[in-house]
Design an enzyme around this catalytic site. Structure first.
Site, PDB file in Angstrom:
ATOM      1  CB  ALA A   1      -0.917  -0.001   1.214  1.00  0.00           C
ATOM      2  CG  ASP A   2       1.806   5.369  -2.510  1.00  0.00           C
ATOM      3  OD1 ASP A   2       3.046   5.329  -2.412  1.00  0.00           O
ATOM      4  OD2 ASP A   2       1.170   6.412  -2.728  1.00  0.00           O
ATOM      5  CE  LYS A   3       4.087   8.418   4.280  1.00  0.00           C
ATOM      6  NZ  LYS A   3       3.237   9.638   4.388  1.00  0.00           N
TER       7      LYS A   3
END
Length: 946
Positions: free
Chosen positions: A327-329
């Site tokens: 998951a991209d922050k």
């Protein structure tokens, strides 16, 4: 001389590939590029345009026609094509056109769905600036961005999209938003000599720059190349290939045996070819790709209602098996907007007073992200109304602070300022006494990944007094922590991937309960690197990754995939596009760039990650349906294939005609499309195609089927002495009814009653089998069958259905002991959650229609009970067959007044009267097809047409 100079300049202008123009000193870079801040001449720019090519990403377009033809290539299309050719050779035109229609339908559906997916490269191109301000021949012009070349001098202003990779020339510091490229949540402050990348956005300031890379050589272009190279074969496609290969091997073996035996017996070649056609048609799951595609398409519509738009159908199957979600922050786990944290206050200053002072030193009109965050931190939005800002000094890179002169409601004048903590401390009169506490607070904030702002106030022309420090951070989404915990319960590990600093990533991971084992992106390789075993283990065990670039994200996904993980990836920026396409299932989150949406398999419309959990649950249900259908289709193919082969070899009898097989496929697979809406229970663990179980269970069911079919064949031929054309009709009805009953066994690893089928499924099965029965009784395209025989077939098929189910349960215990009981806890949980004794079909629990007691029995002690049921069913079959046979034998011999009617059929091209065993009395006379009356003589029931 001028020409020579041009040649020298041109020779110098092309830097060596090994030169790192991004980090060379400006003077040396200008020398390498053969340029200066004064830019190029128009003539030199034209030469370089030819040399370097246009400043755009080359788009590789596939030929649509060739792409369409590719859907006719593969094991299952080959089998269907063979059947089409054989049908044409032997002039079976109904078969020819029906099978051809199915073949074309499969190709059209697949081609159309892929066309709908979009093109990531086109979206990446759309992100580029349209024009640029360039200095040519000493004048500023605005050519198309595609005409830029290395060595061009450009001018960048507030709001501009950077048209190419460039180095900043002399000038004040500027603020550049690179979040779409690098994933950094905060705008980056850049000064003279810094590199800025194509696709970035100018947020503050104005400055000149010298272009050093264009087109595919830019940071943006390399991202596009990664998207192009990210090609994966879905596990769904691999599973279909395995099923196809399995059936091809069986079909080739059976056909070879039949042809060999036919030639040995001296059968005509054309006749043998017809038998080969029948077997080939029997072996091909002609509708399997279509049914699976429709099942996924129906699932896609269900996901769309849950705010997840599916752009690639196979992503649904992939999502069911995802065990790692990267998951991209920024913008995915977080809100992608600066927010105030809990401030550090000095002396008797309250938090509200400190935030109010900071807000007065901010101006919303400037649309500055920091100013907006401070103003947004006010609890009372009306708090600023009593104050009037008479003078405001905006932030500048030299002073590194803002300042406002304010008039209060009582007429008093005071000043407020906010900015870098060290700058505000230097202004303040109380700095010496509070320095230690302030420095500690600033360091604590930095360790947690927060940006700190000092705030001070001065009354009139008095001295500045430091009030405190405001921490700023990008907050997590409200549902992020719950989503991560739920994902863990479902067997999905979420790993954070961000371009932000290590401290920020660790603090966010700690906040979200993800763990703090965060790897630095600098320790990772790129897509060309083969990681060591130790580094691979570190990547698998890591909770997240910080300071990563696009090639790192791509590499992380690649390493995890190579080590057996099915990887999902979420993202919203251009920097995420390569990894989104490389991942087994890529998610473009709400508000994502066009490039991310085009590269992703699923586009989320609603904000947050909770929709991903809904999508995973739905995809696992869809997978269960696809798995059920695959087992059903293989089992039915085996049933027909083995029964026909054995009948031809042993009895030299063809139990089904080609048209019967085609009707079997059309009616059964047409109704089985309704399995897309069936009730199922998803499992709290990733799904995967277990070919050992799929092929094993299907083979067991496929072997039991011929045994049951030969049992009925024996009864019809040896006990009831039915003529062969009617036996063919009887066998068609048997295979049709028993085949559809098989779906109720393959749809659950437990007893057939453990999950109630959806209404649309059992109604479709009932409808098609009623149609099949009418076809047999009325004689549409087949020899008519007495309704009594049709009833016997139904009872016989139902009895074998009850006998076969325990065999399936035993096979599950041997082949997949975990799955045979794995649904029990979830079924119990689903029942306990319900407040109604029967949950509705389509509920989140999948329509589990059973009590808690039944659910418990599902996993404990049901085999013995099931065998008792089967024994009872077997007894019922024996009694029914015995009594029915006895009655028929008695009724056929009790008196010569009881006659059999006759119908005319063509056999060896001569009309012959054939007894059809329908009991009619003297006054129930029946005319034959030729208009003749049946004979008054008693008919010997033994004289049947062989």
């Amino acid at each position: 001389m001028a020409a020579k100079a041009d040649r020298v300049t041109s020779a110098k202008s092309k830097p060596k590939p090994t030169d790192d123009l991004k980090s060379l000193p400006l003077a040396e870079m200008e020398k390498k590029l053969g340029s200066s801040p004064e830019g190029l001449t128009q003539a030199e720019a034209q030469k370089r345009l030819i040399q370097y090519g246009p400043n755009e990403i080359e788009e590789k377009k596939a030929n649509p026609f060739l792409k369409f033809l590719s859907y006719f290539w593969g094991p299952i299309p080959w089998m269907i094509e063979v059947a089409v050719v054989l049908s044409g050779v032997v002039r079976h035109w109904p078969d020819f056109f029906i099978i051809l229609l199915l073949l074309v339908a499969n190709a059209v559906i697949g081609f159309w769905e892929e066309r709908q997916a979009g093109n990531a490269i086109a979206a990446l191109k759309a992100k580029l600036a349209i024009t640029a301000r360039v200095k040519r021949d000493g004048k500023w012009v605005t050519p198309a961005a595609r005409e830029l070349v290395p060595g061009d001098a450009i001018r960048l202003r507030l709001g501009d999209i950077v048209p190419a990779d460039a180095r900043l020339l002399d000038g004040d510091e500027v603020s550049v938003d690179q979040s779409a490229l690098t994933g950094e949540s905060l705008p980056k402050t850049c000064k003279s000599g810094d590199a800025i990348f194509s696709g970035s956005i100018m947020r503050r300031g104005e400055i000149g720059a010298l272009v050093y890379a264009t087109g595919a050589n830019t940071y943006f272009g390399k991202t596009a190349e990664l998207v192009e190279t990210a090609v994966t074969v879905s596990h769904f496609q691999k599973a279909v290939l395995k099923i196809g290969n399995y059936l091809i091997m069986l079909a080739v073996t059976m056909v070879a045996v039949i042809i060999a035996v036919g030639l040995y017996r001296g059968n005509p070649i054309l006749t043998t070819l017809q038998f080969a056609l029948v077997l080939t048609v029997a072996a091909i799951p002609v509708a399997m790709p279509t049914v699976l595609s429709v099942t996924m398409a129906v699932g896609a519509r269900l996901l769309a209602k849950k705010q997840a738009i599916v752009s690639k159908l196979v992503a649904i199957e992939e999502l069911a098996g995802v065990d790692v979600l990267c998951a991209d922050k920024t913008g995915t786990l977080t809100q992608n907007k600066l927010t105030l944290g809990d401030p550090f206050c000095l002396d008797k200053v309250t938090s509200d007073e400190l935030i109010l002072a900071g807000a007065l030193a901010s101006r919303a009109d400037d649309d500055d992200t920091i100013d907006l965050a401070v103003i947004g931190g006010l609890k009372d939005k009306q708090a600023l109304k009593p104050f009037q800002v008479t003078h405001f000094v905006p932030f500048d890179p030299v002073h590194k602070r803002t300042e406002a002169t304010v008039k209060a409601a009582d007429g008093s004048i005071f000043k407020v300022t906010k900015g870098a903590p060290q700058v505000i401390q230097a202004l303040s009169a109380n700095a010496a006494t509070v320095k230690e506490a302030v420095d500690k607070a600033v360091n604590d904030f930095a360790a947690r990944g927060f940006r700190a702002l000092g705030v001070a106030q001065a009354d009139g022309d008095g001295k500045w007094q430091l009030l405190g420090v405001l921490p700023m951070f990008d907050p997590p989404r409200e549902d992020a922590k719950t989503t991560i915990a739920t994902a863990a319960e479902m067997g999905v590990k979420i790993k954070m991937v961000t371009g932000d600093a290590l401290a920020i990533a660790r603090e966010m991971a700690k906040t979200l309960g993800m763990g703090t084992n965060i790897l630095d992106g600098a320790t990772l390789g790129d897509s060309t690197t083969e990681e060591t075993a130790a580094m691979t283990k570190s990547i698998e065990q890591a909770d997240g990754f910080a300071q990563v670039f696009p090639e790192h994200k791509f590499h992380i996904v690649d390493v995890l995939q190579k080590h057996g993980h099915i990887v999902g990836m979420t993202g919203d920026g251009v920097n995420d596009a390569p990894a989104l396409k490389k991942a087994d299932c890529g998610f473009a989150v709400s508000g994502a760039t066009d490039a991310a949406r085009a590269a992703a398999s699923i586009v989320l419309v609603a904000p947050g990650l909770s929709v991903i959990i809904d999508a995973i649950k739905e995809s696992r249900k869809i997978f269960q349906r696809m798995n059920s259908y695959a087992m059903y289709r293989i089992a039915e193919t085996l049933r027909v294939l083995l029964f026909m082969t054995a009948a031809i070899l042993i009895f030299n009898f063809y139990p089904l005609t080609a048209i019967m097989i085609v009707m079997l496929a059309l009616l059964n697979d047409g109704a089985i499309l309704s399995i897309a809406y069936d009730n199922v229970i998803y499992r709290d663990k990733p799904e995967a195609w277990n070919m050992r179980t799929v092929l094993g269970i299907a083979t067991v069911l496929g072997l039991v089927g011929p045994i049951a079919a030969f049992g009925l064949f024996y009864l019809g031929d040896r006990v009831f002495h039915i003529d062969r054309p009617q036996i063919q009709t009887m066998m068609y009805l048997m295979l049709s009814v028993a085949g559809h009953l098989t779906i109720f066994q393959t749809r659950t690893p437990g007893p057939w009653w453990s999950i109630r089928p959806a209404r649309i499924l059992w109604m479709a099965v009932l409808g098609t089998q009623a149609a099949a029965t009418l076809i047999c009784v009325l004689g549409f395209l087949v020899t008519p069958l007495w309704w009594g025989w049709a009833a016997l077939v139904w009872f016989y098929a139902l009895g074998w259905f009850l006998i076969t189910d325990p065999v399936k349960l035993l096979a599950y215990r041997i082949l997949d002991p975990l799955k045979s009981v794995s649904l029990k806890p979830h079924a119990q949980h689903a029942w306990n959650k319900s407040q109604h004794p029967r949950m509705p079909a389509g509920s989140p629990e999948g329509g589990q229609f059973q009590s808690a007691e039944t659910a418990a029995r599902t996993g404990r002690g049901w085999v013995s009970g099931h065998w008792r049921l089967a024994a009872a069913a077997g007894t019922l079959i024996v009694l029914a067959a015995g009594s029915g046979g006895g009655w028929l034998y008695w009724s056929s011999h009790r008196t010569s007044a009881f006659r059999w009617p006759q119908v005319w059929i063509l056999h060896d091209e001569k009309p012959k009267a054939v007894p059809v065993q329908l009991g009619l009395r003297d006054n129930d006379q029946m005319e034959t097809k030729s208009g003749m009356k049946p004979s008054d003589e008693p008919i010997d029931s033994e004289k049947t047409v062989k």
